[in-house]
Design an enzyme around this catalytic site. Structure first.
Site, mmCIF file in Angstrom:
data_model
loop_
_atom_site.group_PDB
_atom_site.id
_atom_site.type_symbol
_atom_site.label_atom_id
_atom_site.label_comp_id
_atom_site.label_asym_id
_atom_site.label_seq_id
_atom_site.Cartn_x
_atom_site.Cartn_y
_atom_site.Cartn_z
ATOM 1 N N HIS B 6 7.209 2.101 -5.586
ATOM 2 C CA HIS B 6 6.854 2.041 -4.162
ATOM 3 C C HIS B 6 6.987 0.613 -3.630
ATOM 4 O O HIS B 6 6.051 -0.187 -3.685
ATOM 5 C CB HIS B 6 5.419 2.547 -3.992
ATOM 6 C CG HIS B 6 4.976 2.714 -2.568
ATOM 7 N ND1 HIS B 6 3.722 3.171 -2.244
ATOM 8 C CD2 HIS B 6 5.596 2.490 -1.387
ATOM 9 C CE1 HIS B 6 3.594 3.221 -0.925
ATOM 10 N NE2 HIS B 6 4.712 2.794 -0.386
ATOM 11 N N HIS B 8 8.811 -1.516 -0.134
ATOM 12 C CA HIS B 8 9.528 -1.412 1.147
ATOM 13 C C HIS B 8 10.194 -2.752 1.457
ATOM 14 O O HIS B 8 9.713 -3.811 1.057
ATOM 15 C CB HIS B 8 8.565 -1.057 2.287
ATOM 16 C CG HIS B 8 7.835 0.228 2.090
ATOM 17 N ND1 HIS B 8 8.471 1.449 2.124
ATOM 18 C CD2 HIS B 8 6.524 0.496 1.855
ATOM 19 C CE1 HIS B 8 7.568 2.405 1.936
ATOM 20 N NE2 HIS B 8 6.385 1.859 1.762
ATOM 21 N N ARG B 71 11.098 -0.492 5.487
ATOM 22 C CA ARG B 71 9.694 -0.731 5.862
ATOM 23 C C ARG B 71 9.097 0.567 6.417
ATOM 24 O O ARG B 71 9.648 1.160 7.358
ATOM 25 C CB ARG B 71 9.651 -1.815 6.933
ATOM 26 C CG ARG B 71 8.252 -2.231 7.347
ATOM 27 C CD ARG B 71 8.277 -3.053 8.629
ATOM 28 N NE ARG B 71 8.763 -4.408 8.441
ATOM 29 C CZ ARG B 71 7.983 -5.487 8.282
ATOM 30 N NH1 ARG B 71 6.670 -5.349 8.302
ATOM 31 N NH2 ARG B 71 8.514 -6.680 8.127
ATOM 32 N N HIS B 223 -0.520 5.214 -2.279
ATOM 33 C CA HIS B 223 -1.849 4.618 -2.107
ATOM 34 C C HIS B 223 -2.864 5.399 -2.934
ATOM 35 O O HIS B 223 -3.938 5.766 -2.443
ATOM 36 C CB HIS B 223 -2.239 4.585 -0.626
ATOM 37 C CG HIS B 223 -1.074 4.297 0.280
ATOM 38 N ND1 HIS B 223 -0.493 5.227 1.092
ATOM 39 C CD2 HIS B 223 -0.310 3.181 0.420
ATOM 40 C CE1 HIS B 223 0.550 4.698 1.720
ATOM 41 N NE2 HIS B 223 0.687 3.456 1.324
ATOM 42 N N GLU B 284 3.537 -1.548 -3.947
ATOM 43 C CA GLU B 284 3.878 -1.678 -2.527
ATOM 44 C C GLU B 284 3.969 -3.142 -2.106
ATOM 45 O O GLU B 284 3.716 -3.477 -0.942
ATOM 46 C CB GLU B 284 2.910 -0.896 -1.618
ATOM 47 C CG GLU B 284 3.550 -0.563 -0.261
ATOM 48 C CD GLU B 284 2.739 0.359 0.646
ATOM 49 O OE1 GLU B 284 1.637 0.785 0.283
ATOM 50 O OE2 GLU B 284 3.256 0.684 1.734
#
Lengths: 340, 340
Positions: B6, B8, B71, B223, B284
């Site tokens: 994960h 972006h 993003r 998350h 992330e």
């Protein structure tokens, strides 16, 4: 003493539900409108509805008193008009008052508010005053999304809510932030809408200056604070990135979490990251999850077992969670408990 | 090998953001519409954008390859029309492809989808096909709420999504369930909307028969699964009350969780309640929380440290979390990693 700060009257006598059905039917066909006088519920019906339900669990689990409010999913502020919501809230709150009068050692009242999407909070202010000053209620359930899952009203930190907060502070009562049922097919009520609302409210508070404006305002976020304790590092980090003070300083004099988390690892996490001073015992029985956990042989919502099982809690910690913090957040219960 | 599932592209070269500004301005004033040809980004600009950012963190933290997508907050499917979203998605995905071509050992592509509220998924199906078959992408980010916080589309379990799921299964790619920015003032993007969407999607899956219809369909909930692991008992209990099979049987062949949980107690909880086979390493970075945790002296989003610190994980458990589960959920990465 063990105070359960989160219980709803989910075993209401049948005539109440019948009245609500008629009230809703009357929105389309006013001829069906029930009169308030037609709603008859006897003391025996009330006794029967709680003695073998909430009170039985209190006895079995060794808890003493429940801070008790109308069924959360029943509030349904999105149904009908402001008048619908006012009538329904008054009836539900009056019934809670009767439960508390019949069993003053077991129940202390918290009120439903007659919120209605797009309308002012005047009715809610008046109903809060009525419940607190005339019926000894000690708090209220405040719905952050009276639309029922479309979230098209202002956030809790908007000034539109301020007149209500002013009255809360004057009356010295907290609000539990509690949504009602969801009319949005995306959100299962107890599996998504409730948890989302808890998380949402916390983040609204975190990003705001609400508690600079109202240093004495107090909120309880139910269901363990939604997703917040699990993401405590995220919230500490977000506050830091926003150049806010640490969470403790920023909002933990104003925001509290209940223990409606239905497994031991969740309660363990909570007591590791959330300060003990901010945790209030609660079970929400009889509520969202009614079954027995095959992994433990006990009800999922028998949250006292989890708290008792956390090895690192001191006797003082447990006293705070079970009693002390509730007496602090709901100061009006002290006088009631002293006289009960 | 450590695969971060994960990441972006949050360090996009400035011309991309400028293009987007112009594209949005053109919604009101078509004269400002930028041509796609006018968008020039050099290889050096791309190199500069990641070498001292994502790649520096990979080196410092000892992770190898990042499954990389545009993003998330930039997708903003609620802005403009289906044509706006299609153009923007193609441009963003093409740029991810260039990153992956320049640094094939560091990045593997996952695509943004040209969703647009109230429109069919035909464009999304075509863009998924293009990205997977022509650019070697291994998955997609699926937005469960393209409205940006008003949730007025159908749940992920509605048959409207089925044509897209059919193509996912045929292409053997999973979707990460990932919302974009919020245009609803109730929802802070990374502090509420993201976490709520994760929780919401899980509960939609739990209440549905989606995986009877698509036994091979796979989702990653980012998350850490939002509020789900913290409330694992609630979800086990809700499934039980609904007479569903246990979660493992009901959905854990299809639903996976990443480790974007930014503190050790959260990761500990996750590894206690979620089966190890369902946890995929992720950070992330560079994302929602950029700071350094004063309690640890390390970045909040340096999630590898938390996993390494969980005392009860075996070497086999860690291999699954770091690599094995990603190879299982994103099967197309195996060929790419073999050739890299």
């Amino acid at each position: 003493m063990i105070i359960d700060c989160h219980g709803h009257y989910t075993t209401e006598p049948a005539p109440l539900l019948k009245f609500r059905e008629q009230q809703i039917a009357a929105l389309k066909d006013p001829a069906q409108a029930p009169s308030r006088e037609s709603l008859k519920i006897s003391d025996d019906q009330i006794r029967d509805s709680v003695q073998n339900a909430q009170m039985k669990f209190q006895r079995e689990r060794g808890t003493d008193v429940t801070i008790f409010s109308p069924r959360a999913s029943g509030m349904a502020h999105h149904i009908g008009t402001a008048a619908t919501s006012l009538e329904w809230s008054q009836i539900c709150n009056d019934l809670i008052h009767r439960v508390c009068l019949l069993f003053p050692e077991n129940f202390i009242g918290v009120c439903q508010l007659p919120q209605s999407p797009g309308t002012s909070l005047d009715n809610s202010i008046r109903e809060l005053e009525r419940c607190v000053t005339q019926m000894n209620f000690v708090g209220c359930n405040l719905n952050p999304d009276p639309s029922g899952g479309y979230w098209n009203g202002p956030p809790l930190t908007d000034r539109a809510w301020y007149p209500f907060y002013e009255r809360m502070v004057e009356l010295d009562v907290p609000a539990m932030v509690h949504v009602s049922s969801s009319c949005n097919p995306n959100f299962h009520a107890t599996g998504a809408h409730y948890i989302n609302a808890d998380t949402t409210a916390f983040m609204q508070f975190l990003a705001s200056n609400l508690f600079s404006d109202f240093p004495a305002l107090k909120f309880v976020i139910p269901h363990g604070g939604g997703g917040v304790p699990f993401h405590w590092g995220r919230y500490r980090g977000l506050a830091q990135d926003m150049k806010k003070p640490p969470l403790k300083e920023l909002l933990l004099n104003n925001v509290y979490f209940d223990t409606c988390v239905y497994h031991l690892p969740g309660i363990e996490l909570m007591t590791k990251v959330v300060p003990i001073d901010n945790i209030l015992f609660a079970s929400e029985m009889i509520g969202a999850v009614k079954g027995i956990d095959p992994e433990t042989g006990h009800n999922y919502d028998d949250t006292r077992r989890y708290i008792d099982a956390v090895s690192w809690l001191s006797a003082e910690d447990r006293n705070k969670i079970y009693e002390g913090n509730a007496r602090k957040v709901y100061p009006r219960i002290n006088k009631i408990l002293a006289s009960a």
